[in-house]
Write an enzyme that holds these catalytic residues in place. Structure first.
Site, PDB file in Angstrom:
ATOM      1  N   ASP A  88      45.957  31.687  35.428  1.00  0.00           N
ATOM      2  CA  ASP A  88      46.140  32.025  34.015  1.00  0.00           C
ATOM      3  C   ASP A  88      47.621  31.844  33.689  1.00  0.00           C
ATOM      4  OD1 ASP A  88      45.256  33.116  31.506  1.00  0.00           O
ATOM      5  OD2 ASP A  88      45.903  35.092  32.108  1.00  0.00           O
ATOM      6  N   GLU A 127      41.397  31.564  44.591  1.00  0.00           N
ATOM      7  CA  GLU A 127      41.609  32.487  43.466  1.00  0.00           C
ATOM      8  C   GLU A 127      40.576  32.200  42.378  1.00  0.00           C
ATOM      9  OE1 GLU A 127      42.315  35.070  42.151  1.00  0.00           O
ATOM     10  OE2 GLU A 127      44.312  35.176  41.268  1.00  0.00           O
ATOM     11  N   ASP A 128      40.306  33.192  41.560  1.00  0.00           N
ATOM     12  CA  ASP A 128      39.331  32.987  40.485  1.00  0.00           C
ATOM     13  C   ASP A 128      39.911  32.147  39.341  1.00  0.00           C
ATOM     14  OD1 ASP A 128      41.052  34.975  39.607  1.00  0.00           O
ATOM     15  OD2 ASP A 128      39.497  36.466  39.209  1.00  0.00           O
ATOM     16  N   LYS A 181      43.411  27.883  33.267  1.00  0.00           N
ATOM     17  CA  LYS A 181      43.707  27.955  31.820  1.00  0.00           C
ATOM     18  C   LYS A 181      45.122  27.422  31.636  1.00  0.00           C
ATOM     19  CE  LYS A 181      41.154  32.257  30.722  1.00  0.00           C
ATOM     20  NZ  LYS A 181      41.365  33.686  30.364  1.00  0.00           N
ATOM     21  N   ARG A 206      30.895  41.416  37.043  1.00  0.00           N
ATOM     22  CA  ARG A 206      31.157  40.502  38.170  1.00  0.00           C
ATOM     23  C   ARG A 206      29.856  39.952  38.741  1.00  0.00           C
ATOM     24  NH1 ARG A 206      36.581  41.250  39.647  1.00  0.00           N
ATOM     25  NH2 ARG A 206      37.355  43.366  39.441  1.00  0.00           N
ATOM     26  N   ASP A 217      35.568  39.873  36.008  1.00  0.00           N
ATOM     27  CA  ASP A 217      35.211  41.136  35.356  1.00  0.00           C
ATOM     28  C   ASP A 217      35.933  41.338  34.043  1.00  0.00           C
ATOM     29  OD1 ASP A 217      37.848  41.570  36.548  1.00  0.00           O
ATOM     30  OD2 ASP A 217      37.541  43.663  35.973  1.00  0.00           O
ATOM     31  N   PHE A 267      38.486  34.658  27.095  1.00  0.00           N
ATOM     32  CA  PHE A 267      38.272  35.610  28.183  1.00  0.00           C
ATOM     33  C   PHE A 267      36.837  35.499  28.677  1.00  0.00           C
ATOM     34  CE2 PHE A 267      37.882  39.520  30.528  1.00  0.00           C
ATOM     35  CZ  PHE A 267      39.109  39.555  31.184  1.00  0.00           C
ATOM     36  N   ILE A 268      36.688  35.203  29.957  1.00  0.00           N
ATOM     37  CA  ILE A 268      35.356  34.966  30.524  1.00  0.00           C
ATOM     38  C   ILE A 268      35.009  36.012  31.581  1.00  0.00           C
ATOM     39  CG2 ILE A 268      35.312  32.490  30.033  1.00  0.00           C
ATOM     40  CD1 ILE A 268      36.129  32.014  32.971  1.00  0.00           C
TER      41      ILE A 268
HETATM   42  P1  IMP Z   1      47.872  35.391  36.210  1.00  0.00           P
HETATM   43  O1  IMP Z   1      48.785  36.036  37.184  1.00  0.00           O
HETATM   44  O2  IMP Z   1      48.265  35.646  34.808  1.00  0.00           O
HETATM   45  O3  IMP Z   1      47.663  33.911  36.477  1.00  0.00           O
HETATM   46  O4  IMP Z   1      46.513  36.186  36.337  1.00  0.00           O
HETATM   47  C1  IMP Z   1      45.397  35.643  36.848  1.00  0.00           C
HETATM   48  C2  IMP Z   1      44.374  36.743  36.994  1.00  0.00           C
HETATM   49  O5  IMP Z   1      44.023  37.289  35.728  1.00  0.00           O
HETATM   50  C3  IMP Z   1      43.090  36.188  37.550  1.00  0.00           C
HETATM   51  O6  IMP Z   1      43.094  36.279  38.932  1.00  0.00           O
HETATM   52  C4  IMP Z   1      42.055  37.083  36.934  1.00  0.00           C
HETATM   53  O7  IMP Z   1      41.856  38.206  37.746  1.00  0.00           O
HETATM   54  C5  IMP Z   1      42.653  37.544  35.651  1.00  0.00           C
HETATM   55  N1  IMP Z   1      42.082  36.790  34.523  1.00  0.00           N
HETATM   56  C6  IMP Z   1      42.671  35.830  33.784  1.00  0.00           C
HETATM   57  N2  IMP Z   1      41.854  35.347  32.847  1.00  0.00           N
HETATM   58  C7  IMP Z   1      40.697  36.025  32.996  1.00  0.00           C
HETATM   59  C8  IMP Z   1      39.428  35.954  32.314  1.00  0.00           C
HETATM   60  O8  IMP Z   1      39.191  35.166  31.392  1.00  0.00           O
HETATM   61  N3  IMP Z   1      38.469  36.812  32.766  1.00  0.00           N
HETATM   62  C9  IMP Z   1      38.658  37.679  33.796  1.00  0.00           C
HETATM   63  N4  IMP Z   1      39.834  37.772  34.456  1.00  0.00           N
HETATM   64  C10 IMP Z   1      40.841  36.951  34.059  1.00  0.00           C
HETATM   65 MG    MG Z   2      42.279  38.187  40.030  1.00  0.00          MG
END
Ligand code: IMP
Ligand code: MG
Length: 177
Positions: free
Chosen positions: A104, A100-101, A132, A166, A160, A153-154
């Protein structure tokens, strides 16, 4: 809205990839795993996955893709997680590495790993390029983390904002002004 400071250069991203792959290698060796199914979480993890799989010390890797998103077009998680393509992947009895990227709030990875575990894999690990930790709202810890980052936010290297950036070979903070 504009690209502000570079948080990770191309060279730093390469070091993250190499280090994460080495962490994965040591667990795979310890657990005597010699075949792996990597599940890339689209779309943000596509660049990291491409680099990571070429650094994992294993020949027998299958690469699959799932689509998961909890963001709409903005920078704040909507709270709902949409998943697609998971049913097309052979999981039972397999060694699974989810890539996963960003971890969050943790909702996406929690929901995805629960859905994968329900399909009875032999092992499931999660590698997140970035973490994070301050943003977590559900209990979830990736097994492998490329780098911990503050709550900013990156974009770039697969990440993206509203579908853009991207392609950047580095990771930068997006500023709104
Ligand atoms: P979560 O379900 O809240 O953990 O969401 C994670 C997803 O939010 C990641 O897979 C990203 O696609 C997106 N995301 C969270 N922070 C960022 C950021 O800083 N930049 C771009 N996408 C983000
Ligand atoms: Mg994602």
């Amino acid at each position: 809205m504009e690209i502000k400071n570079v948080l990770f250069s191309e060279q730093e991203l390469n070091q993250i990839v190499v280090r994460t792959a080495a962490d994965i290698d040591s667990v795979l060796k310890r657990d005597k795993v010699n075949s792996l199914t990597v599940i890339c979480v689209l779309r943000g993890a596509f660049v990291f996955t491409a680099d990571l799989v070429r650094n994992i010390d294993l020949n027998d890797i299958r690469i699959e893709f799932v689509s998961a998103s909890s963001y709409g077009g903005g920078t704040v998680s909507s709270g709902e997680v949409h998943m697609d393509f998971l049913n097309d992947i052979e999981i039972k009895g397999k060694n699974i590495l989810v890539v996963e990227d960003i971890a969050d709030t943790g909702r996406t990875l929690k929901k995805l790993t629960e859905a994968i575990k329900a399909k009875e894999p032999d092992n499931v690990w999660v590698a997140a390029m970035f973490d994070k930790p301050e943003r977590r709202t559900v209990e979830f810890e990736p097994d492998f983390i490329g780098a911990k980052i503050p709550d900013e936010f990156i974009v770039g290297y697969g990440l993206d904002f509203d579908g853009r950036y991207r392609n950047l070979p580095y990771v930068a903070v997006l500023g709104f002004e």
